[in-house]
Motif scaffolding. Structure first.
Motif, mmCIF file in Angstrom:
data_model
loop_
_atom_site.group_PDB
_atom_site.id
_atom_site.type_symbol
_atom_site.label_atom_id
_atom_site.label_comp_id
_atom_site.label_asym_id
_atom_site.label_seq_id
_atom_site.Cartn_x
_atom_site.Cartn_y
_atom_site.Cartn_z
ATOM 1 N N ASN A 125 -93.436 6.982 6.779
ATOM 2 C CA ASN A 125 -92.426 6.725 7.805
ATOM 3 C C ASN A 125 -91.592 7.975 8.062
ATOM 4 N N PHE A 126 -92.173 9.145 7.795
ATOM 5 C CA PHE A 126 -91.460 10.404 7.994
ATOM 6 C C PHE A 126 -91.035 10.554 9.450
ATOM 7 N N GLU A 127 -89.986 11.349 9.663
ATOM 8 C CA GLU A 127 -89.557 11.681 11.029
ATOM 9 C C GLU A 127 -90.757 12.231 11.803
ATOM 10 N N GLY A 128 -90.988 11.703 12.970
ATOM 11 C CA GLY A 128 -92.017 12.243 13.855
ATOM 12 C C GLY A 128 -93.447 11.953 13.451
ATOM 13 N N ARG A 129 -93.653 11.254 12.364
ATOM 14 C CA ARG A 129 -95.002 11.049 11.857
ATOM 15 C C ARG A 129 -95.922 10.394 12.906
ATOM 16 N N GLN A 130 -95.402 9.349 13.562
ATOM 17 C CA GLN A 130 -96.241 8.628 14.539
ATOM 18 C C GLN A 130 -95.989 9.114 15.965
ATOM 19 N N GLY A 131 -95.362 10.261 16.074
ATOM 20 C CA GLY A 131 -95.020 10.817 17.386
ATOM 21 C C GLY A 131 -93.574 11.293 17.316
ATOM 22 N N PRO A 132 -93.266 12.435 17.967
ATOM 23 C CA PRO A 132 -91.901 12.966 17.884
ATOM 24 C C PRO A 132 -90.866 11.923 18.294
ATOM 25 N N GLY A 133 -89.865 11.709 17.468
ATOM 26 C CA GLY A 133 -88.800 10.753 17.780
ATOM 27 C C GLY A 133 -89.161 9.300 17.502
ATOM 28 N N GLY A 134 -90.400 9.048 17.110
ATOM 29 C CA GLY A 134 -90.846 7.679 16.833
ATOM 30 C C GLY A 134 -90.229 7.154 15.544
ATOM 31 N N ARG A 135 -90.019 5.845 15.506
ATOM 32 C CA ARG A 135 -89.388 5.205 14.344
ATOM 33 C C ARG A 135 -90.372 4.248 13.684
ATOM 34 N N THR A 136 -90.737 4.583 12.462
ATOM 35 C CA THR A 136 -91.786 3.841 11.756
ATOM 36 C C THR A 136 -91.212 2.950 10.664
ATOM 37 N N HIS A 137 -91.660 1.718 10.637
ATOM 38 C CA HIS A 137 -91.345 0.816 9.512
ATOM 39 C C HIS A 137 -92.669 0.423 8.873
ATOM 40 N N LEU A 138 -92.805 0.710 7.596
ATOM 41 C CA LEU A 138 -94.050 0.393 6.891
ATOM 42 C C LEU A 138 -94.010 -1.028 6.355
ATOM 43 N N LEU A 139 -95.128 -1.710 6.470
ATOM 44 C CA LEU A 139 -95.246 -3.076 5.944
ATOM 45 C C LEU A 139 -96.716 -3.466 5.820
ATOM 46 N N SER A 140 -96.969 -4.655 5.358
ATOM 47 C CA SER A 140 -98.352 -5.113 5.158
ATOM 48 C C SER A 140 -98.943 -5.597 6.478
ATOM 49 N N PRO A 141 -100.270 -5.734 6.544
ATOM 50 C CA PRO A 141 -100.891 -6.266 7.760
ATOM 51 C C PRO A 141 -100.363 -7.666 8.126
ATOM 52 N N ALA A 142 -100.163 -8.509 7.138
ATOM 53 C CA ALA A 142 -99.659 -9.864 7.426
ATOM 54 C C ALA A 142 -98.250 -9.779 8.006
ATOM 55 N N MET A 143 -97.437 -8.895 7.447
ATOM 56 C CA MET A 143 -96.068 -8.737 7.933
ATOM 57 C C MET A 143 -96.037 -8.074 9.311
ATOM 58 N N ALA A 144 -96.996 -7.171 9.567
ATOM 59 C CA ALA A 144 -97.079 -6.542 10.889
ATOM 60 C C ALA A 144 -97.437 -7.601 11.931
ATOM 61 N N ALA A 145 -98.364 -8.482 11.555
ATOM 62 C CA ALA A 145 -98.758 -9.564 12.463
ATOM 63 C C ALA A 145 -97.567 -10.487 12.720
ATOM 64 N N ALA A 146 -96.814 -10.782 11.676
ATOM 65 C CA ALA A 146 -95.645 -11.658 11.823
ATOM 66 C C ALA A 146 -94.610 -11.011 12.749
ATOM 67 N N ALA A 147 -94.423 -9.679 12.603
ATOM 68 C CA ALA A 147 -93.470 -8.967 13.467
ATOM 69 C C ALA A 147 -93.952 -8.960 14.920
ATOM 70 N N ALA A 148 -95.261 -8.854 15.103
ATOM 71 C CA ALA A 148 -95.820 -8.841 16.458
ATOM 72 C C ALA A 148 -95.538 -10.177 17.158
ATOM 73 N N ILE A 149 -95.683 -11.254 16.434
ATOM 74 C CA ILE A 149 -95.470 -12.589 17.025
ATOM 75 C C ILE A 149 -93.987 -12.824 17.316
ATOM 76 N N ALA A 150 -93.147 -12.430 16.365
ATOM 77 C CA ALA A 150 -91.712 -12.699 16.515
ATOM 78 C C ALA A 150 -91.022 -11.697 17.451
ATOM 79 N N GLY A 151 -91.594 -10.471 17.545
ATOM 80 C CA GLY A 151 -90.936 -9.428 18.333
ATOM 81 C C GLY A 151 -89.899 -8.681 17.507
ATOM 82 N N HIS A 152 -89.692 -9.151 16.308
ATOM 83 C CA HIS A 152 -88.797 -8.477 15.350
ATOM 84 C C HIS A 152 -89.375 -8.734 13.967
ATOM 85 N N PHE A 153 -88.837 -8.066 12.934
ATOM 86 C CA PHE A 153 -89.375 -8.297 11.600
ATOM 87 C C PHE A 153 -89.157 -9.754 11.205
ATOM 88 N N ALA A 154 -90.149 -10.323 10.566
ATOM 89 C CA ALA A 154 -90.089 -11.740 10.202
ATOM 90 C C ALA A 154 -90.751 -11.919 8.850
#
Lengths: 468, 212
Positions: free
Chosen positions: A433-462
């Motif tokens: 989740n380093f600064e710029g890792r996924q693109g300059p200025g991008g903000r990365t939150h690391l989590l598991s695939p299940a949690m990423a899927a949950a965030a995708a459905i909710a639109g926020h972390f869930a």
């Protein structure tokens, strides 16, 4: 005398030792990708040296390759040149196996090695890539190296090394529902810190680790480097051996039996001593989400963004403040209230079949939230992709609003076109989740695939445990 | 590799923990197939106000006046002073290549990430680990003294401050010798070629599955 697994692996590879303990270690498997190898091949050529053992090399193109519109090739001319340079180098030098761009078995080097049986227990495995620690899941002495060392291995089949200290991280107990290997990895990094493993080789043990699948163990060992350790490994057991049976480069027949007999010795002996031991209880580990710009900046899903005011160390406090500013977050905000712009499921950490199944099981019958601008599912390799398609997972992802892409490193490090725009927030199954890792200025939150899927459905972390 | 014996160099402070190699040299510059030319893009995202692209003339780009290495007093620095876990993350050797090309020949920190630490030696950069209290004292001196220089005496294994105070540091004997002589590791290893061949032959017999 009782030996650790690391002692056994080390001793099995020492060719020569200098007076100060610097050893020449023999390298069994050399994984190669396009980003960190061109200068090594060039150096070899300039010095008029030949590669020592071509059959140790397994190569693929993964960092620069696009994940869509393969028919259009690689549009970025600089990326294309790097991939073509690898093509030319392997054509000239040779390899045990090469999976170039568009090959049906092409993929992320750390996914490709194990699934082809090119990573075998007891091997030394190196690659010009820090996530080579992944292969430690097979009780390998596996770690990333720099390009000078890539050249050194090409030329000599050896590496100069000092023995590391040993750390045992034991996770005992049973992981709760919805808690995965990724959460274990993040919880460990949250405990030891990103520098906690510096100078150590980490062995992961305990009943919760033995309970993980090989995919889960790869996820865990993959993240050893994020805890500062170049390498992390897990002892051989039935799961290791079952996974390897019948893979293309796995031994067969009589040699298989002989190999298995040796592999069964690859564990730390009872009573073996480690320089440092850390124990975690599996039951205490909750789904994790990072909030900052270092993997150690991590909390459980039901926690809040930490407050720098409570940090007594001034350098750490400033680091937290800088991270919060970069991430656009306020202290004490509940993690569940943080909304997400993009979702990335992929990378050498979490792009294997089990990861895709885990995410798909959450997405099945659901749809990503309206505020999600892009949700990407990027399988780790061509083989993983086809397996997922055979199981119908691609349809689940697409029905849920995800894009189903071609394999590669993709938005983990954004060397290809998959990236965040400045200020965009991503729920990502990657490793940094380093600064710029996924693109300059991008903000990365690391989590598991299940949690990423949950965030995708909710639109926020869930909390995925509330969806299961 | 250039020999390293003694350096008397201007010091630049980078007062952060966990400076990662993505920050030292962002990914878009890793597409180069050369070893040189990374200096103008060292710390690119912190150093410039815009987003850098490979092949661009960075001297024409807007610089971030708040980034410490852009301050006039640190121009020409050869010693980088930083905190804990410097060089963490990606194994990219482009990071030491960029630092070297920028002008740094020695890096002083509380600790380094292992792969980066190793990569420094391969490029003639001396990574020096000092106790946190000594690092803290150096930060205070650098910030208080424009033109602050340190002597790195590799033979004596000491960092010598302008006030004459010497701080000893540890280095493996083998690595020290390689740096002082500018030796090529590969050449050194190939002196053991016969031994490697013998080892390999035994391995082929005892563990044939490794040679499929």
């Amino acid at each position: 005398m009782s030996k650790t697994l690391y002692d056994k692996l080390w001793e099995n590879h020492v060719v020569h030792q200098e007076a100060d303990g610097t050893a020449l270690l023999y390298i069994d498997r050399h994984l190669v990708h396009e980003v960190t190898s061109p200068q090594a091949f060039e150096g070899l050529k300039l010095a008029a040296r030949k590669p020592w053992r071509i059959s140790s090399i397994v190569a693929t193109a993964d960092h620069n390759t696009p994940t869509d519109h393969w028919e259009e090739g690689i549009k970025d001319p600089v990326s294309r040149q790097q991939v073509e340079t690898l093509d030319a180098n392997i054509r000239e030098v040779g390899a045990l196996a090469y999976f170039p761009f568009k090959d049906p078995k092409q993929g992320i080097v750390h996914v490709v090695g194990p699934e082809n049986g090119a990573t075998l227990p007891g091997m030394t495995v190196v690659c010009g890539d820090s996530h080579t620690s992944t292969h430690g899941a097979f009780a390998c002495l596996a770690h990333g190296i720099g390009t000078s060392e890539v050249e050194h291995v090409l030329a000599t089949q050896c590496l100069l090394q000092k023995k590391s200290k040993t750390m045992l991280i034991a996770v005992d107990g049973k992981l709760g529902k919805g808690v995965t290997a990724k959460d274990v990895a993040l919880a460990i990094i949250g405990t030891i810190g990103t520098a906690g493993g510096n100078g150590y080789a980490i062995e992961f043990g305990g009943s919760a680790i033995r309970g993980l699948s090989m995919e889960g163990r790869m996820t865990l060992c993959n993240m050893a480097i994020e805890g500062g350790a170049r390498m992390g490994f897990v002892a051989v057991d039935d799961k290791t051996i079952d996974y390897l049976k019948g893979r293309p480069f796995s031994p067969k027949g009589e040699i298989w039996e002989k190999a298995v007999a040796y592999w069964r010795t690859l564990h730390s002996d009872a009573g073996a001593e480690f320089d440092h031991v850390i124990t975690l209880k599996a039951e205490d580990i909750r789904p994790q989400v990072t909030w900052g710009t270092s993997p150690e900046m991590v909390v459980a899903i039901d926690a809040v963004v930490p407050d720098p005011a409570k940090q007594p160390d001034p350098v750490k406090r400033e680091g937290m403040e800088r991270a919060l500013q970069y991430m656009g977050l306020n202290p004490n905000t509940p993690i569940k209230q943080i909304s997400v712009d993009k979702v990335f499921i992929g990378s050498c950490t979490n792009s294997r079949i089990e990861d895709l199944r885990e995410a798909a099981s959450i997405l099945n019958g659901r749809h990503i939230a309206a505020n999600i601008k892009l949700a990407l599912a990027v399988p780790g390799s061509g083989l993983v992709k086809r397996q997922a398609e055979a199981e119908g997972l691609d349809k689940v992802f697409v029905a849920a609003g995800f894009e189903w892409r071609e394999p590669g490193c993709s938005m983990c490090l954004a060397m290809n076109a998959d990236r965040l725009e400045p200020g965009e927030r991503c729920a990502s199954t990657s490793n940094r989740n380093f600064e710029g890792r996924q693109g300059p200025g991008g903000r990365t939150h690391l989590l598991s695939p299940a949690m990423a899927a949950a965030a995708a459905i909710a639109g926020h972390f869930a909390d995925v445990r509330e969806i299961l | 590799m250039e020999k390293f014996t003694r350096l008397d160099g201007l010091v630049a402070p980078l007062d952060r923990n966990n400076v990662d190699t993505d920050a030292i040299i962002p990914k878009q510059f890793l597409k180069s197939i050369k070893r040189s030319g990374f200096g103008p893009n060292a710390f690119d995202e912190w150093r410039y106000m815009d987003i850098g692209q490979p092949g661009e003339d960075s001297s024409l780009r807007p610089k971030n006046p708040n980034f410490v290495l852009n301050q006039p007093r640190y121009q020409g620095a050869q010693v980088l002073l930083t905190r804990a876990n410097f060089g963490c993350g990606s194994s990219r050797e482009h990071a030491p290549w960029a630092l070297l090309d920028f002008g740094f020949k020695a890096i002083i920190a509380e600790s380094f990430a292992d792969i980066f630490f190793n990569n420094c030696y391969k490029n003639g950069i001396v990574p020096i680990v000092l106790p946190a209290a000594e690092v803290e004292a150096l930060f205070r001196q650098v910030e208080a003294t424009p033109g602050y220089k340190l002597v790195v005496d590799l033979q004596a294994q000491a960092v010598i401050r302008p006030d004459g105070y010497g701080v000893p540091f540890q280095i493996d004997a083998f690595r020290k010798e390689c740096l002082i002589n500018g030796w090529d590791d590969i050449g050194l290893t190939l002196r053991h070629a016969e031994k490697i061949r013998e080892f390999e032959e035994m391995r082929r017999i005892n563990q044939p599955w490794l040679f499929s």
